[in-house]
Design a protein around this motif. Sequence first.
Motif, mmCIF file in Angstrom:
data_model
loop_
_atom_site.group_PDB
_atom_site.id
_atom_site.type_symbol
_atom_site.label_atom_id
_atom_site.label_comp_id
_atom_site.label_asym_id
_atom_site.label_seq_id
_atom_site.Cartn_x
_atom_site.Cartn_y
_atom_site.Cartn_z
ATOM 1 N N PRO A 17 -45.676 123.368 -54.897
ATOM 2 C CA PRO A 17 -46.893 122.903 -53.840
ATOM 3 C C PRO A 17 -48.490 122.832 -54.339
ATOM 4 N N PHE A 18 -48.567 123.027 -55.600
ATOM 5 C CA PHE A 18 -49.667 122.759 -56.372
ATOM 6 C C PHE A 18 -49.734 121.984 -57.772
ATOM 7 N N ASP A 19 -50.807 121.633 -58.125
ATOM 8 C CA ASP A 19 -50.558 120.793 -59.512
ATOM 9 C C ASP A 19 -50.345 121.741 -60.597
ATOM 10 N N PRO A 20 -48.874 121.874 -61.279
ATOM 11 C CA PRO A 20 -48.726 122.674 -62.438
ATOM 12 C C PRO A 20 -49.332 122.204 -63.384
ATOM 13 N N ALA A 21 -49.843 121.021 -63.565
ATOM 14 C CA ALA A 21 -50.567 120.638 -64.963
ATOM 15 C C ALA A 21 -52.061 121.325 -64.925
ATOM 16 N N ALA A 22 -52.632 121.418 -63.858
ATOM 17 C CA ALA A 22 -53.836 122.094 -63.641
ATOM 18 C C ALA A 22 -53.688 123.794 -63.735
ATOM 19 N N TYR A 23 -52.351 123.991 -63.170
ATOM 20 C CA TYR A 23 -52.207 125.499 -63.344
ATOM 21 C C TYR A 23 -52.003 125.946 -64.700
ATOM 22 N N ALA A 36 -61.804 126.580 -58.538
ATOM 23 C CA ALA A 36 -61.181 125.788 -57.410
ATOM 24 C C ALA A 36 -59.900 126.646 -56.737
ATOM 25 N N PHE A 37 -59.154 127.435 -57.720
ATOM 26 C CA PHE A 37 -57.972 128.270 -57.078
ATOM 27 C C PHE A 37 -58.625 129.621 -56.384
ATOM 28 N N GLY A 38 -59.643 130.101 -56.982
ATOM 29 C CA GLY A 38 -60.353 131.142 -56.350
ATOM 30 C C GLY A 38 -60.794 131.003 -55.054
ATOM 31 N N THR A 39 -61.427 129.645 -55.157
ATOM 32 C CA THR A 39 -62.009 129.432 -53.424
ATOM 33 C C THR A 39 -61.056 129.192 -52.493
ATOM 34 N N ALA A 40 -59.999 128.355 -53.148
ATOM 35 C CA ALA A 40 -58.666 128.004 -52.101
ATOM 36 C C ALA A 40 -57.938 129.371 -51.724
ATOM 37 N N THR A 143 -55.819 141.018 -56.516
ATOM 38 C CA THR A 143 -55.525 139.650 -56.895
ATOM 39 C C THR A 143 -54.910 139.375 -58.012
ATOM 40 N N ASP A 144 -53.919 138.339 -58.131
ATOM 41 C CA ASP A 144 -53.364 137.871 -59.195
ATOM 42 C C ASP A 144 -53.165 136.307 -58.964
ATOM 43 N N ASP A 145 -52.656 135.603 -60.046
ATOM 44 C CA ASP A 145 -52.287 134.167 -59.896
ATOM 45 C C ASP A 145 -50.961 133.937 -59.381
ATOM 46 N N ILE A 146 -50.010 134.760 -59.845
ATOM 47 C CA ILE A 146 -48.513 134.295 -59.432
ATOM 48 C C ILE A 146 -47.930 135.672 -59.236
ATOM 49 N N ARG A 147 -47.012 135.701 -58.365
ATOM 50 C CA ARG A 147 -46.067 136.846 -58.242
ATOM 51 C C ARG A 147 -44.782 136.280 -58.349
ATOM 52 N N ASN A 188 -42.957 130.717 -67.338
ATOM 53 C CA ASN A 188 -43.265 130.129 -68.422
ATOM 54 C C ASN A 188 -43.418 128.713 -68.436
ATOM 55 N N LYS A 189 -42.576 128.251 -67.600
ATOM 56 C CA LYS A 189 -42.830 126.602 -67.356
ATOM 57 C C LYS A 189 -44.020 126.059 -66.916
ATOM 58 N N LEU A 190 -44.589 126.944 -65.880
ATOM 59 C CA LEU A 190 -45.656 126.560 -65.455
ATOM 60 C C LEU A 190 -47.053 127.108 -66.310
ATOM 61 N N ASN A 191 -46.856 127.968 -67.051
ATOM 62 C CA ASN A 191 -47.844 128.349 -67.943
ATOM 63 C C ASN A 191 -48.100 127.173 -69.107
#
Length: 296
Positions: A17-23, A36-40, A143-147, A188-191
Amino acid sequence: MKDVYALHSIVDDAHFPFDPAAYSCFKFGDGAVAEAFGTALATGFIATYGDRLSENEQLVVLPSPYTTIPTASYHMTTAFVKMLNRYLCMRGYNPADTAKIHRYKTYSIDYGALDMESRKALIINDKYHLDKEFLAGKTLIFTDDIRITGSHELIIRNLLKKFGLSNDAYYLYYAQLQNQDIHPNIENKLNYYSVHSLQSLEAVIGSSSFRFNTRVVKFILNAPFAEYEKLLMKQTHGFLQELADCCIGNNYHQMEEYRNNANFLFDHLQKKIPSWQSICKKEKEPISNYQNSLLA
């Protein structure tokens, strides 16, 4: 009250549900994406919980634990705090404070590639510290980026118990894995979705918004020497000095996986920058030299 909130839910390992390349770029230091992530995340949190915040409530925001080099989520959190404080200010509330979860251990293993049990085994001996007196009585926002498995969240919850803190708390994430049939190595796939080599990293570190974090420092220091040397040749002295300072701050130069590349970096800085010569050169001893170095 202990509430968990995620801006995005991951239920499919092929569609996000978000851009994995940007992630991926975010995880390797893209400051613009972190902003952008923090603002969202702040916008979503305010829409969901804003009405519950009180003018008499002092908030404290704490990004994911780190030693000296911040994590990617730290830079996301910086943007989150800016947006949250604008909201609080416009309603006459006190701005949120910030604090740090001190971490006293670091490792070279890529956490994102592990399953749940391996993650728990890896972090069980980690040591953390909170400023109990500063946090007492305040509402905490972690706060964290992913759970993925919730292992780090469990560490924080146990840490609060250890320090006798029963504060109201929010656990916020940019994204959360909701489908437990998906292996935790989806992280890892996302990273590494768009950044998977030093060559693919160059566009990120060449950006004016680039910010060092633990992942990018370890990735650079652990690269094959030929690729590592080639990358270093293209960087400014400012970049190389910041990389070296990050390395020193987290003690990576003493870890086997990073030692050779770290020493090469130190040697190059000693040869090129006078301030490093005056600090590092031993009296009456020549500066160490790497044979066959393209940087010599």
